[in-house]
Design an enzyme around this catalytic site. Structure first.
Site, PDB file in Angstrom:
ATOM      1  N   THR A 118       1.052  -0.962   0.204  1.00  0.00           N
ATOM      2  CA  THR A 118      -0.074   0.202  -0.484  1.00  0.00           C
ATOM      3  C   THR A 118       0.708   0.909  -0.185  1.00  0.00           C
ATOM      4  O   THR A 118       1.571   0.841   0.716  1.00  0.00           O
ATOM      5  CB  THR A 118      -1.175   0.188   1.220  1.00  0.00           C
ATOM      6  OG1 THR A 118      -1.329   1.502   1.299  1.00  0.00           O
ATOM      7  CG2 THR A 118      -0.287   0.291   2.258  1.00  0.00           C
ATOM      8  N   ARG A 119       0.194   2.551  -0.545  1.00  0.00           N
ATOM      9  CA  ARG A 119       1.053   3.785  -0.405  1.00  0.00           C
ATOM     10  C   ARG A 119       0.023   4.812  -0.135  1.00  0.00           C
ATOM     11  O   ARG A 119       0.375   5.662  -0.267  1.00  0.00           O
ATOM     12  CB  ARG A 119       1.208   4.163  -2.561  1.00  0.00           C
ATOM     13  CG  ARG A 119       0.220   3.960  -3.241  1.00  0.00           C
ATOM     14  CD  ARG A 119       1.284   4.994  -4.621  1.00  0.00           C
ATOM     15  NE  ARG A 119      -0.461   6.044  -4.477  1.00  0.00           N
ATOM     16  CZ  ARG A 119      -1.320   5.957  -4.690  1.00  0.00           C
ATOM     17  NH1 ARG A 119      -1.382   5.138  -5.920  1.00  0.00           N
ATOM     18  NH2 ARG A 119      -2.172   7.079  -4.931  1.00  0.00           N
ATOM     19  N   HIS A 128      -8.232   1.963   6.145  1.00  0.00           N
ATOM     20  CA  HIS A 128      -9.018   1.945   6.985  1.00  0.00           C
ATOM     21  C   HIS A 128      -9.493   0.933   7.168  1.00  0.00           C
ATOM     22  O   HIS A 128      -9.508  -0.302   6.788  1.00  0.00           O
ATOM     23  CB  HIS A 128      -9.823   3.286   6.417  1.00  0.00           C
ATOM     24  CG  HIS A 128      -9.415   4.323   6.101  1.00  0.00           C
ATOM     25  ND1 HIS A 128      -8.415   4.692   6.445  1.00  0.00           N
ATOM     26  CD2 HIS A 128      -8.575   4.984   4.700  1.00  0.00           C
ATOM     27  CE1 HIS A 128      -8.049   6.713   6.653  1.00  0.00           C
ATOM     28  NE2 HIS A 128      -7.898   6.082   5.011  1.00  0.00           N
ATOM     29  N   HIS A 151      -9.876  -1.463   3.985  1.00  0.00           N
ATOM     30  CA  HIS A 151      -8.553  -2.732   3.967  1.00  0.00           C
ATOM     31  C   HIS A 151      -7.717  -3.214   4.895  1.00  0.00           C
ATOM     32  O   HIS A 151      -7.794  -4.781   4.844  1.00  0.00           O
ATOM     33  CB  HIS A 151      -6.915  -1.556   4.707  1.00  0.00           C
ATOM     34  CG  HIS A 151      -7.401  -0.328   3.365  1.00  0.00           C
ATOM     35  ND1 HIS A 151      -7.268   0.902   3.841  1.00  0.00           N
ATOM     36  CD2 HIS A 151      -7.445  -0.244   1.473  1.00  0.00           C
ATOM     37  CE1 HIS A 151      -7.648   1.918   2.819  1.00  0.00           C
ATOM     38  NE2 HIS A 151      -7.750   0.888   1.538  1.00  0.00           N
ATOM     39  N   ARG A 202      -8.162  -3.518  -7.163  1.00  0.00           N
ATOM     40  CA  ARG A 202      -7.973  -3.260  -8.219  1.00  0.00           C
ATOM     41  C   ARG A 202      -7.452  -1.908  -8.820  1.00  0.00           C
ATOM     42  O   ARG A 202      -6.564  -1.545  -8.365  1.00  0.00           O
ATOM     43  CB  ARG A 202      -9.376  -2.033  -8.035  1.00  0.00           C
ATOM     44  CG  ARG A 202     -10.900  -2.102  -9.392  1.00  0.00           C
ATOM     45  CD  ARG A 202     -11.846  -1.083  -8.905  1.00  0.00           C
ATOM     46  NE  ARG A 202     -12.094  -0.483 -10.045  1.00  0.00           N
ATOM     47  CZ  ARG A 202     -12.439   0.124 -10.416  1.00  0.00           C
ATOM     48  NH1 ARG A 202     -11.499   1.436 -10.309  1.00  0.00           N
ATOM     49  NH2 ARG A 202     -13.117   0.504 -11.357  1.00  0.00           N
TER      50      ARG A 202
END
Ligand code: PPS
Length: 576
Positions: free
Chosen positions: A197-198, A202, A205, A291
């Site tokens: 992740t970047r 929340h 996730h 996605r």
């Protein structure tokens, strides 16, 4: 203890760091070599080359490897590798290098990190690289923009590492592939799902990572990128504090957090394959791919650079060869009636689903609005609030521009006093004359010097703004391009209001409070704005005032109203 884990890409975990004796030898020999201070991106690449995150690479790519990767996603040896890892240098340095030369690679303080055994120096076809790797030559793609701005020559060759790049932040979380593998070994983890992740994480996730781990019957490595991500992303300090706040919400001993110093290319499908290779090197057996994984989103016409599931498809194609299983996931949304998160295609018919986009979250933070508990845990929201205070607590700059004698300083002083009266934030006035006596005392009035002067003012104002203060700047600032430059410098760190004091030249000249217009007309003062030097009126001023028609305090009030409209001053004074 780590033999049971997935083998690194290419079979062996690369470790390019040499022992102390060899390091001393290289250091001494480097006296006679050319040096190169690596760029931010090269530093990230170097770190993962040295510690084996990029196994099986042993250095920056040579031309044959580079072309083969670019065109066929494979190294010369046939091993899958989708992204060029290249060292770009300027022509002057390239001219000093040839096969067999040595190059010392240093950080920006001059500390020698590695020695490069030069095998190849060439001028790449960057357009072809953009087309093949990113599928586009549009400079709106950040990867293409980087290519356009990088140095024109590539240098390839084997590396010997003297020491890894130095970091002072979150040291206990900056683990090498060997350390992460060691940790998995100790915990008895064999199957591990990596989450790349970047962004801050929340509840959506968390739900998806928990689901992914459960479906794969595996443990979880939260592996956020802290090298270079997409311009405009939340800074990594804030993000890491958010991840740390989230971690205790996972079931005991099922999830680990480690930071990846990767410089992302945002190459979408190719990048997904690259991410899988890197995670394999860190001992992970699965990678979650969502996605538009690692894509830059859409261009200015709203057209996405990649299809939403292109990344999943390309990784799927290579999954078996890699031995890393892709865990695809769809958007998770909050189903209000069920009071839980579900993939968007599993929301029951007629049920209400909720989500908050990144843009919406930024707006809520800027306006100091509520961030609902169904969206993120309060401790994560708190971290975000600390780094993104509402606008009425952020800093801002009011930047005046106008002719000499137009009334800039008078309005600026009235505004200063009004803001001090309100209180809450420190206020600094950078008046044209004061700046010229202190910060820019050696400068004259040529275009070049005026631009330097405005850049200096802009720099100081941006620092003040970044740290939550108010900067009021009142130079003539006659040139549009440098005014725009200052806006670009300040807007990312707070508010920016451009005020054009559009008092006509005749009025300024008639006032001639300092007697300068008379001197300019007589040719005693050269390059005088409005008389013998140009003034470019702004086309995009936020406030325009004319002191031949408006009193200074009325003008100051107009600016206050503009600041209120933009949220930088709370209309409700009790919030100050
Ligand atoms: S600039 O163009 O923004 O860098 O100018 P600035 O720093 O605001 O300095 C303008 C003040 O310097 C005095 N002065 C001149 N102004 C314009 N042109 C020439 N050649 C010049 N020589 C001296 C003048 O007093 C300006 O102050 P203000 O407050 O604008 O009257």
């Amino acid at each position: 203890m780590t033999d049971h884990l997935i083998a690194p890409h290419g079979g062996t975990l690369v470790d390019l760091l040499v022992d102390a004796e060899r390091a001393a030898e290289l250091q001494a020999a480097s006296r006679d070599w050319p040096s190169w201070d690596v760029t931010e991106r090269q530093l990230c690449d170097l770190e993962l080359l040295l510690n084996g995150g990029f196994s099986p690479l042993q250095g920056f790519m040579t031309r044959t490897d580079y072309e083969s990767v670019r065109d066929d996603l494979r190294l010369n040896t046939g091993v899958l590798w989708p992204i060029p890892i290249t060292l770009d240098v300027p022509k002057e340095l390239a001219g000093q290098l040839e096969e067999g030369s040595m190059l010392a690679l240093r950080d920006n303080e001059g500390v020698m990190l590695a020695a490069l055994h030069v095998e190849d120096v060439w001028e790449p076809d960057r357009r072809a690289e953009a087309k093949q790797v990113f599928g586009t030559t549009s400079p709106e793609h950040p990867g293409v923009a980087y290519l356009e701005s990088c140095h024109p020559f590539y240098v390839g060759g084997r590396l010997e590492g003297l020491q890894p790049p130095i970091h002072y932040d979150f040291r206990e979380l900056r683990n090498t592939p060997a350390e992460v593998r060691e940790g998995f070994g100790r915990l008895g983890w064999r199957r591990v799902v990596a989450f790349q992740t970047r962004n801050p994480m929340h509840r959506a996730h968390q739900e998806l990572t928990l689901r992914a781990a459960k479906d794969a019957e595996a443990n979880l490595l939260i592996h956020p990128v802290v090298g270079m991500t997409k311009p405009g992303d939340v800074d990594h300090y804030t993000r890491v504090r958010c991840y740390q706040a989230l971690l205790p919400r996972y079931p005991h001993n099922t999830a680990r957090l480690s930071l990846l110093p990767l410089a992302m290319r945002l190459a979408g499908p190719r990048e997904a394959v690259w991410h899988a290779i890197i995670r394999k090197n860190f001992g992970c057996t699965h990678l979650i791919v969502g996605r538009d994984h690692a894509g830059p989103g859409s261009d200015s016409t709203g057209r996405p650079f990649y299809g939403p599931y292109d990344a999943q498809e390309l990784l799927k194609e290579h999954e078996e060869e890699l031995g890393v299983t892709m865990v695809p996931f769809r958007m998770m949304v909050y189903a209000e009636d069920l009071d839980k998160y579900v993939p968007d295609d599993e929301v029951p018919e007629g049920a209400r689903s909720l989500s908050i986009s990144g843009t919406d979250l930024r707006r809520r933070l800027a306006e100091g609005r509520e961030i609902p508990a169904w969206f993120t845990y309060p401790e994560v929201a708190e971290e975000l609030r600390r780094s993104h205070p509402p606008r009425h607590k952020q800093g801002f700059t009011v930047f005046f521009t106008g002719l000499s004698g137009s009334g800039k300083s008078t309005i600026a002083n009235a505004l200063l006093v009004k803001l001090l009266e309100m209180g809450g934030r420190p206020v600094t006035l950078l008046d044209g004359d004061i700046v010229r006596k202190n910060l820019s005392s050696e400068l004259g009035f040529s275009k070049e010097h005026r631009d330097i002067n405005i850049r200096r003012i802009g720099f100081v104002a941006s620092e003040i703004t970044k740290n939550g203060g108010i900067a009021i700047c009142a130079p003539i600032a006659p040139y549009d391009s440098v005014r725009r430059e200052v806006r670009r410098m300040i807007e990312p760190v707070g508010g920016f209001v451009l005020v054009h004091v559009a008092t006509p030249l005749e009025v300024c000249e008639e006032r001639d409070r300092k007697g300068l217009y008379a001197k300019a007309r007589a040719g005693i003062i050269k390059e005088f704005t409005g008389i013998s030097d140009p003034y470019e009126a702004p086309t995009v001023a936020d406030v325009v005032v004319d002191t031949s028609e408006t009193l200074p305090e009325e003008a100051a009030q107009q600016i206050i109203l503009q600041l209120e409209r933009e949220g930088f001053i709370a209309a409700d004074r009790s919030l100050l």
